[in-house]
Design an enzyme around this catalytic site. Structure first.
Site, PDB file in Angstrom:
ATOM      1  N   SER A  70       9.375   4.445 -21.243  1.00 13.64           N
ATOM      2  CA  SER A  70       8.201   5.141 -21.779  1.00 13.64           C
ATOM      3  C   SER A  70       8.579   5.957 -23.020  1.00 13.64           C
ATOM      4  O   SER A  70       9.729   6.347 -23.207  1.00 13.64           O
ATOM      5  CB  SER A  70       7.620   6.093 -20.735  1.00 13.64           C
ATOM      6  OG  SER A  70       7.291   5.399 -19.555  1.00 13.64           O
TER       7      SER A  70
HETATM    8  N1  SAH Z   1      10.053   5.518 -15.569  1.00 14.11           N
HETATM    9  C1  SAH Z   1      10.467   4.367 -16.340  1.00 14.11           C
HETATM   10  C2  SAH Z   1       9.273   3.655 -16.910  1.00 14.11           C
HETATM   11  C3  SAH Z   1       9.399   2.197 -16.706  1.00 14.11           C
HETATM   12  S1  SAH Z   1       7.935   1.241 -16.965  1.00 14.11           S
HETATM   13  C4  SAH Z   1      11.483   4.752 -17.398  1.00 14.11           C
HETATM   14  O1  SAH Z   1      11.735   5.937 -17.594  1.00 14.11           O
HETATM   15  O2  SAH Z   1      12.091   3.864 -18.002  1.00 14.11           O
HETATM   16  C5  SAH Z   1       7.311   1.113 -15.333  1.00 14.11           C
HETATM   17  C6  SAH Z   1       8.163   0.437 -14.316  1.00 14.11           C
HETATM   18  O3  SAH Z   1       7.387   0.351 -13.117  1.00 14.11           O
HETATM   19  C7  SAH Z   1       8.610  -0.990 -14.641  1.00 14.11           C
HETATM   20  O4  SAH Z   1       9.993  -1.077 -14.582  1.00 14.11           O
HETATM   21  C8  SAH Z   1       7.945  -1.829 -13.535  1.00 14.11           C
HETATM   22  O5  SAH Z   1       8.718  -2.944 -13.118  1.00 14.11           O
HETATM   23  C9  SAH Z   1       7.787  -0.803 -12.419  1.00 14.11           C
HETATM   24  N2  SAH Z   1       6.784  -1.130 -11.405  1.00 14.11           N
HETATM   25  C10 SAH Z   1       5.552  -1.683 -11.576  1.00 14.11           C
HETATM   26  N3  SAH Z   1       4.935  -1.843 -10.381  1.00 14.11           N
HETATM   27  C11 SAH Z   1       5.806  -1.385  -9.427  1.00 14.11           C
HETATM   28  C12 SAH Z   1       5.756  -1.293  -8.005  1.00 14.11           C
HETATM   29  N4  SAH Z   1       4.716  -1.716  -7.281  1.00 14.11           N
HETATM   30  N5  SAH Z   1       6.827  -0.772  -7.363  1.00 14.11           N
HETATM   31  C13 SAH Z   1       7.914  -0.347  -8.043  1.00 14.11           C
HETATM   32  N6  SAH Z   1       8.011  -0.412  -9.394  1.00 14.11           N
HETATM   33  C14 SAH Z   1       6.975  -0.929 -10.083  1.00 14.11           C
END
Ligand code: SAH
Length: 212
Positions: free
Chosen positions: A63
């Site tokens: 993000s």
């Molecule tokens: N907090 C992260 C943001 C990553 S983007 C950072 O700092 O880099 C959001 C993430 O949520 C992605 O990696 C995606 O694979 C994950 N995601 C989406 N749906 C999910 C679910 N049901 N359970 C766990 N992770 C999920």
């Protein structure tokens, strides 16, 4: 590795985020401390302190720093908070929460992202608890949590998150369709009383069911 150039760039990023309205000193200190460039592919390192989201593989993104700061600020993190994060991704947000003294449980549905984040956070000395698991069900066996932070866009608010929140706890979740979500904060006032606040538009990758 970290160095003075990266430290300088982080300081500049923090000043930018202050101008965008973030004021929680603990959030700003964490952003200044965590080496974001290590959470990205090395070919992107030079862009790590631009205030932008970047690809981290498997079609997912780390993000934007402002977004991380904003979500963290409205979560009102306290030292010792037990926090559930849905969407580990790169592990950057996990590092920010850990740096602020929270005990973090974080879930990721992509095995390769989970493994990469686990490896990096361990190397950096963060003691967060990472799980390769579908986050839409929350984590009933570790509940209740002081705070729940969802870092993927949800079509609606899964009821499990509200059930797994302590009374007095807060859930921060972007809610909307795939193109746009409204940052939403739910405060659990009592067992049956919730208070909802909405804060502006953001764009996240979608919260999806199942593991990959
Ligand atoms: N907090 C992260 C943001 C990553 S983007 C950072 O700092 O880099 C959001 C993430 O949520 C992605 O990696 C995606 O694979 C994950 N995601 C989406 N749906 C999910 C679910 N049901 N359970 C766990 N992770 C999920």
């Amino acid at each position: 590795m970290d160095n003075y150039l990266y430290k300088g760039l982080r300081k500049r990023l923090v000043n930018q985020i202050i101008k965008q309205g973030i004021s929680d000193k603990k959030v700003l200190d964490a952003i200044e401390k965590v080496p974001r460039h290590l959470f990205m592919e090395s070919s992107f390192s030079v862009f790590a302190y631009k205030n932008k989201a970047f690809p981290i593989g498997s079609g997912q993104t780390i993000s934007q720093p402002y977004t991380v700061a904003f979500q963290t600020e409205i979560l009102e993190v306290e030292v010792g908070d037990k926090i559930l994060e849905i969407g580990t991704g790169s592990g950057y947000q996990t590092a920010i929460l850990s740096e602020m003294g929270a005990k973090v449980f974080t879930l990721e549905r992509y095995k390769n992202l989970y493994l990469k984040a686990k490896n990096l956070l361990t190397k950096l000395g963060y003691k967060a608890n990472l799980f390769y698991k579908d986050g839409t069900l929350g984590m009933p066996n570790y509940a209740p949590f002081d705070k729940i932070l969802v870092t993927a866009g949800a079509k609606n608010i899964p009821k499990y998150f509200l059930e797994q929140l302590k009374i007095g706890g807060k859930l921060v979740i972007p809610v909307g369709d795939n193109n746009l979500q409204i940052m939403t904060r739910i405060s659990k006032i009592s067992k049956n009383k919730l208070e909802k606040q909405e804060y502006g538009n953001f764009i996240f990758v979608p919260l999806l069911k199942g593991i990959v």
